[in-house]
Design a protein around this motif. Structure first.
Motif, PDB file in Angstrom:
ATOM      1  N   PHE A 167       0.817  -1.213   0.000  1.00  0.00           N
ATOM      2  CA  PHE A 167       0.000   0.000   0.000  1.00  0.00           C
ATOM      3  C   PHE A 167       0.853   1.266   0.000  1.00  0.00           C
ATOM      4  CE2 PHE A 167      -2.970  -3.074   1.966  1.00  0.00           C
ATOM      5  CZ  PHE A 167      -4.043  -2.913   1.110  1.00  0.00           C
ATOM      6  N   SER A 168       2.178   1.124   0.056  1.00  0.00           N
ATOM      7  CA  SER A 168       3.064   2.288   0.155  1.00  0.00           C
ATOM      8  C   SER A 168       3.856   2.467  -1.132  1.00  0.00           C
ATOM      9  CB  SER A 168       4.032   2.119   1.338  1.00  0.00           C
ATOM     10  OG  SER A 168       3.306   1.961   2.542  1.00  0.00           O
ATOM     11  N   PRO A 169       4.206   3.693  -1.501  1.00  0.00           N
ATOM     12  CA  PRO A 169       5.011   3.935  -2.705  1.00  0.00           C
ATOM     13  C   PRO A 169       6.391   3.322  -2.562  1.00  0.00           C
ATOM     14  CG  PRO A 169       4.014   5.967  -1.892  1.00  0.00           C
ATOM     15  CD  PRO A 169       3.820   4.940  -0.829  1.00  0.00           C
ATOM     16  N   ILE A 170       6.884   2.741  -3.644  1.00  0.00           N
ATOM     17  CA  ILE A 170       8.193   2.089  -3.620  1.00  0.00           C
ATOM     18  C   ILE A 170       9.304   3.098  -3.357  1.00  0.00           C
ATOM     19  CG2 ILE A 170       8.515   2.277  -6.111  1.00  0.00           C
ATOM     20  CD1 ILE A 170       9.511  -0.762  -3.954  1.00  0.00           C
ATOM     21  N   ASP A 171       9.119   4.358  -3.778  1.00  0.00           N
ATOM     22  CA  ASP A 171      10.129   5.399  -3.541  1.00  0.00           C
ATOM     23  C   ASP A 171      10.314   5.660  -2.048  1.00  0.00           C
ATOM     24  OD1 ASP A 171      11.299   6.391  -5.974  1.00  0.00           O
ATOM     25  OD2 ASP A 171       9.299   7.055  -6.544  1.00  0.00           O
ATOM     26  N   ASP A 172       9.213   5.751  -1.318  1.00  0.00           N
ATOM     27  CA  ASP A 172       9.301   6.012   0.124  1.00  0.00           C
ATOM     28  C   ASP A 172       9.900   4.822   0.874  1.00  0.00           C
ATOM     29  OD1 ASP A 172       8.147   8.645   0.239  1.00  0.00           O
ATOM     30  OD2 ASP A 172       6.236   7.727  -0.239  1.00  0.00           O
ATOM     31  N   ILE A 173       9.533   3.620   0.461  1.00  0.00           N
ATOM     32  CA  ILE A 173      10.121   2.418   1.080  1.00  0.00           C
ATOM     33  C   ILE A 173      11.619   2.391   0.839  1.00  0.00           C
ATOM     34  CG2 ILE A 173      10.122  -0.104   1.083  1.00  0.00           C
ATOM     35  CD1 ILE A 173       7.214  -0.008   0.213  1.00  0.00           C
ATOM     36  N   TRP A 174      12.035   2.726  -0.395  1.00  0.00           N
ATOM     37  CA  TRP A 174      13.457   2.726  -0.727  1.00  0.00           C
ATOM     38  C   TRP A 174      14.217   3.766   0.105  1.00  0.00           C
ATOM     39  CZ3 TRP A 174      17.682   0.705  -2.607  1.00  0.00           C
ATOM     40  CH2 TRP A 174      18.747   1.533  -2.951  1.00  0.00           C
ATOM     41  N   GLN A 175      13.658   4.961   0.213  1.00  0.00           N
ATOM     42  CA  GLN A 175      14.345   6.002   0.969  1.00  0.00           C
ATOM     43  C   GLN A 175      14.515   5.608   2.431  1.00  0.00           C
ATOM     44  OE1 GLN A 175      15.894   8.714  -0.005  1.00  0.00           O
ATOM     45  NE2 GLN A 175      15.367   8.348  -2.157  1.00  0.00           N
ATOM     46  N   GLU A 176      13.511   4.997   3.002  1.00  0.00           N
ATOM     47  CA  GLU A 176      13.607   4.562   4.392  1.00  0.00           C
ATOM     48  C   GLU A 176      14.680   3.486   4.564  1.00  0.00           C
ATOM     49  OE1 GLU A 176      10.640   3.059   7.996  1.00  0.00           O
ATOM     50  OE2 GLU A 176      10.034   2.816   5.915  1.00  0.00           O
ATOM     51  N   VAL A 177      14.683   2.502   3.648  1.00  0.00           N
ATOM     52  CA  VAL A 177      15.675   1.418   3.728  1.00  0.00           C
ATOM     53  C   VAL A 177      17.076   1.959   3.468  1.00  0.00           C
ATOM     54  CG1 VAL A 177      16.432  -0.733   2.637  1.00  0.00           C
ATOM     55  CG2 VAL A 177      14.010  -0.369   3.095  1.00  0.00           C
ATOM     56  N   LYS A 207      18.436  -5.492   0.864  1.00  0.00           N
ATOM     57  CA  LYS A 207      17.416  -5.456   1.918  1.00  0.00           C
ATOM     58  C   LYS A 207      16.021  -5.236   1.336  1.00  0.00           C
ATOM     59  CE  LYS A 207      16.743  -3.546   6.544  1.00  0.00           C
ATOM     60  NZ  LYS A 207      17.261  -2.610   7.568  1.00  0.00           N
ATOM     61  N   LEU A 208      15.924  -4.380   0.321  1.00  0.00           N
ATOM     62  CA  LEU A 208      14.628  -4.133  -0.319  1.00  0.00           C
ATOM     63  C   LEU A 208      14.138  -5.382  -1.047  1.00  0.00           C
ATOM     64  CD1 LEU A 208      12.378  -2.144  -1.057  1.00  0.00           C
ATOM     65  CD2 LEU A 208      13.729  -1.444  -3.036  1.00  0.00           C
ATOM     66  N   THR A 209      15.038  -6.085  -1.718  1.00  0.00           N
ATOM     67  CA  THR A 209      14.666  -7.337  -2.393  1.00  0.00           C
ATOM     68  C   THR A 209      14.151  -8.356  -1.390  1.00  0.00           C
ATOM     69  OG1 THR A 209      16.358  -6.929  -4.084  1.00  0.00           O
ATOM     70  CG2 THR A 209      15.502  -9.168  -3.917  1.00  0.00           C
ATOM     71  N   THR A 210      14.825  -8.451  -0.234  1.00  0.00           N
ATOM     72  CA  THR A 210      14.372  -9.376   0.818  1.00  0.00           C
ATOM     73  C   THR A 210      12.987  -8.994   1.331  1.00  0.00           C
ATOM     74  OG1 THR A 210      16.680  -9.692   1.483  1.00  0.00           O
ATOM     75  CG2 THR A 210      14.984 -10.398   3.033  1.00  0.00           C
ATOM     76  N   LEU A 211      12.755  -7.684   1.470  1.00  0.00           N
ATOM     77  CA  LEU A 211      11.449  -7.219   1.941  1.00  0.00           C
ATOM     78  C   LEU A 211      10.346  -7.549   0.943  1.00  0.00           C
ATOM     79  CD1 LEU A 211       9.676  -5.537   3.907  1.00  0.00           C
ATOM     80  CD2 LEU A 211      10.324  -3.508   2.579  1.00  0.00           C
ATOM     81  N   LEU A 212      10.614  -7.314  -0.351  1.00  0.00           N
ATOM     82  CA  LEU A 212       9.599  -7.567  -1.376  1.00  0.00           C
ATOM     83  C   LEU A 212       9.301  -9.055  -1.529  1.00  0.00           C
ATOM     84  CD1 LEU A 212      10.762  -5.047  -4.152  1.00  0.00           C
ATOM     85  CD2 LEU A 212       8.887  -4.771  -2.526  1.00  0.00           C
ATOM     86  N   GLU A 213      10.285  -9.903  -1.222  1.00  0.00           N
ATOM     87  CA  GLU A 213      10.089 -11.356  -1.343  1.00  0.00           C
ATOM     88  C   GLU A 213       9.642 -11.995  -0.042  1.00  0.00           C
ATOM     89  OE1 GLU A 213      13.794 -12.796  -2.748  1.00  0.00           O
ATOM     90  OE2 GLU A 213      13.531 -12.024  -4.806  1.00  0.00           O
ATOM     91  N   SER A 214       9.495 -11.203   1.007  1.00  0.00           N
ATOM     92  CA  SER A 214       9.111 -11.766   2.302  1.00  0.00           C
ATOM     93  C   SER A 214       7.658 -12.239   2.273  1.00  0.00           C
ATOM     94  CB  SER A 214       9.282 -10.708   3.404  1.00  0.00           C
ATOM     95  OG  SER A 214       8.442  -9.583   3.157  1.00  0.00           O
TER      96      SER A 214
END
Length: 602
Positions: A167-177, A207-214
């Motif tokens: 439900f969150s934009p990928i840009d914001d998730i990336w910036q946080e990670v 880390k982002l790849t791990t999150l998306l595949e979790s």
């Protein structure tokens, strides 16, 4: 549609015009205003949306709940003390609306009416919980059938698990990670800041790849009981638009092969593509959607090729002849579809056994004057090359399928398949994406602007940069004809002009012009034109419905439905039939344009 919203959307961008029109048709005025405002201003809070659209805050919040549920809007909660919630556009839900009819029709043809009903309900609600959906069926047998269909659709990736980060934009998730990884990467005197940032970026990617595949492990998704594997009841699922885009890519490639090679070979190609369709590369990787992560075109090309090469190494998009034979439809008959050397050359009469034995051996004189007897292996080499015998007794013969696959690998200038080892093939998706765009673009130029414009465009592509006289000599046309055709190409934004002065004072009398063709801007302009045309058709349908609003409302009354011929006047029936035919024609036009839109969106 509200004319103010329509005009504002037209001036923003073609995507704004299309998405606003789709939202207006399916979700109403408030949702359309929110979509238009988010495209114009980027991410906003609900209060800012209310101020900009002049719509009450309560109505804005109610509409945002529906838009978030339907995957049309992202939300992101800031980490400050105020915990402000920002909203931004999510295209996946709007793309699902655009393709909704085709999605349901495809699922119906492939899996049946019950599966299409599940997909339709998921599209209407945005996402559903497995146990909530199955709980509406009291009959245990019916519930088990629906549960089996859920499992099948999920295992073939038409349905995917929906998790909070979706439900969150990928840009914001990336910036946080990324900021977290950058903070955890210490500064040292021996390491430069550039190297530190690059190291943090690589850690953030992993880390982002791990999150998306979790949450995708079998333990998290499936529950086995009494030997029956089923989905976990607490899982929330949504429709996978990316999976349907892969199906659209398959259709485009099959039609491409059909136009270049033939119908039967295209059917074999379709069976081959269906084998690897589920595991084929995504049309748009999440890393490519993050602004600023991959900027260099060469780096982007290398990244796309690396994904494809990885899938080939893991044998996820690799198939063999037997896989194609299992997938090939029973209605396809390949007998006599290949002309081999044995068919083209008349069969010689068989010689007696003694003659054949003598013919099978011959003597060769060596340099030391010694004679050596060797066996004639001409026939066996023909067998090795597949030219000796073609089995036409079986409509799905392995030999016939192999011949068709050979045509796809080397039958034309375009390589539809790569043979990585004898009998094993892979699909070069990145290469074919470029080829299919180029082929369809040139076909459009040829059919709309004419043969001469097509020749001039091909000449400009090969010569890169040229003037009128050089083009005229190359394409064997008069300079006046070349000038007229170039004017049409420039007017259509497919050819660029470069002014070259011959003197330092840049006098107009001494200036000449060069012309060039750039593929990417031309494809982009054509795609925008297709999107605008799609939006115009949607608005035309809504406009002529609004002109006859009273009649349509009368037909929707319960006492009128089913009794139109009795209760409506003859003139009203005639008008109603005209409206129906007009809507059908516009929908047909919309679907034809959408087919081209799908190709140039690859």
């Amino acid at each position: 549609m509200d004319e103010t919203i329509t005009e504002a959307a037209k001036t923003q961008s073609t995507y704004s015009f299309l998405y606003t029109s789709i939202a207006q048709t399916h979700l109403g005025e408030v949702a359309s205003c929110i979509i238009s405002c988010l495209i114009s201003n980027g991410r906003l809070t609900s209060k800012e949306l209310s101020q900009r659209t002049k719509i009450p805050l309560k109505s804005i919040k109610s509409a945002l709940v529906s838009l978030v549920q339907l995957n049309c809007v992202y939300y992101w909660t800031s980490k400050d003390s105020a915990k402000t919630v920002h909203y931004s556009l999510n295209e996946s839900g709007l793309l699902a609306f655009i393709h909704s009819g085709d999605i349901i029709q495809h699922i119906k043809e492939r899996y049946g009416d019950d599966a299409a009903e599940i997909i339709q309900n998921v599209l209407i609600n945005g996402h559903v919980k497995v146990e909530d959906y199955l709980g509406q069926y009291e009959d245990l047998e019916v519930r088990m059938e629906k549960q089996t269909l859920f499992f099948k659709l999920f295992s073939e990736r038409w349905l995917v698990r929906l998790q909070p980060f979706n439900f969150s934009p990928i840009d914001d998730i990336w910036q946080e990670v990324f900021q977290e990884c950058l903070t955890n990467t210490p500064r040292t005197t021996t390491t430069s800041e550039i190297k530190r940032v690059a190291e943090a970026k690589e850690k953030a990617k992993a880390k982002l790849t791990t999150l998306l595949e979790s949450g995708q492990s079998p333990q998290d998704l499936y529950d086995s009981k009494d030997g029956i594997k089923k989905l976990q009841p607490h899982i929330i699922v949504t429709f996978n638009v990316s999976r349907f885009q892969k199906h659209l890519r398959t259709n485009s490639l099959v039609n491409f092969a059909k136009s270049r090679i033939g119908l039967l070979t295209a059917k074999v190609y379709e069976a081959a593509l269906k084998v690897v369709e589920q595991n084929s590369p995504e049309l748009r990787h999440p890393f490519l959607e993050i602004s600023g992560l991959i900027n260099d075109p060469e780096e982007e090309k290398f990244f796309i090729n690396s994904i494809e090469n990885k899938l080939v190494d893991e044998r996820k998009i690799v198939f063999n002849i037997r896989d194609v034979m299992r997938t090939l439809s029973d209605d396809i008959d390949l007998r006599n579809s290949i002309l081999t050397h044995n068919f083209l050359k008349p069969q010689l009469k068989k010689r007696p056994l003694e003659d054949s034995e003598e013919e099978a051996t011959k003597k060769v004189k060596l340099e030391n004057d010694q004679s050596v007897t060797i066996k004639n292996e001409g026939e066996s080499s023909d067998v090795g090359n597949g030219n000796a015998f073609t089995d036409n007794s079986d409509p799905h013969s392995l030999t016939l399928i192999q011949h068709h696959l050979k045509l796809l690998t080397s039958g034309t200038a375009i390589q539809f398949l790569n043979e990585i080892s004898p009998g094993t093939f892979s699909v070069p998706y990145a290469y074919l994406t470029k080829q299919i765009k180029q082929y369809n673009f040139e076909s459009l130029i040829k059919t709309t602007l004419g043969q001469d414009a097509f020749r001039i465009l091909r000449c400009l592509k090969s010569m890169k940069l040229s003037d009128e006289k050089t083009i005229s000599n190359a394409v064997l046309l008069k300079e006046k004809t070349v000038r007229n055709e170039i004017y049409q190409l420039v007017k259509a934004n497919f050819v660029e002009i470069q002014e070259v002065p011959r003197s330092a004072d840049r006098a107009a009398s001494k200036t000449f012009f060069l012309f060039r063709f750039k593929e990417w801007p031309s494809n982009k302009f054509l795609l925008n034109s297709l999107i605008y045309s799609m939006a115009e058709i949607i608005n035309n349908v809504q406009d002529f419905k609004a002109d006859h609003k009273i009649l349509l409302e009368k037909c929707e009354r319960e006492d009128v439905q089913g009794h139109e011929e009795e209760l409506l006047l003859e003139s009203e029936l005639k008008t109603l039939l005209g409206l129906q035919n007009r809507e059908i024609n516009n929908i047909g036009k919309f679907n034809r344009i959408k087919t081209l839109y799908d190709i140039f969106s690859l």
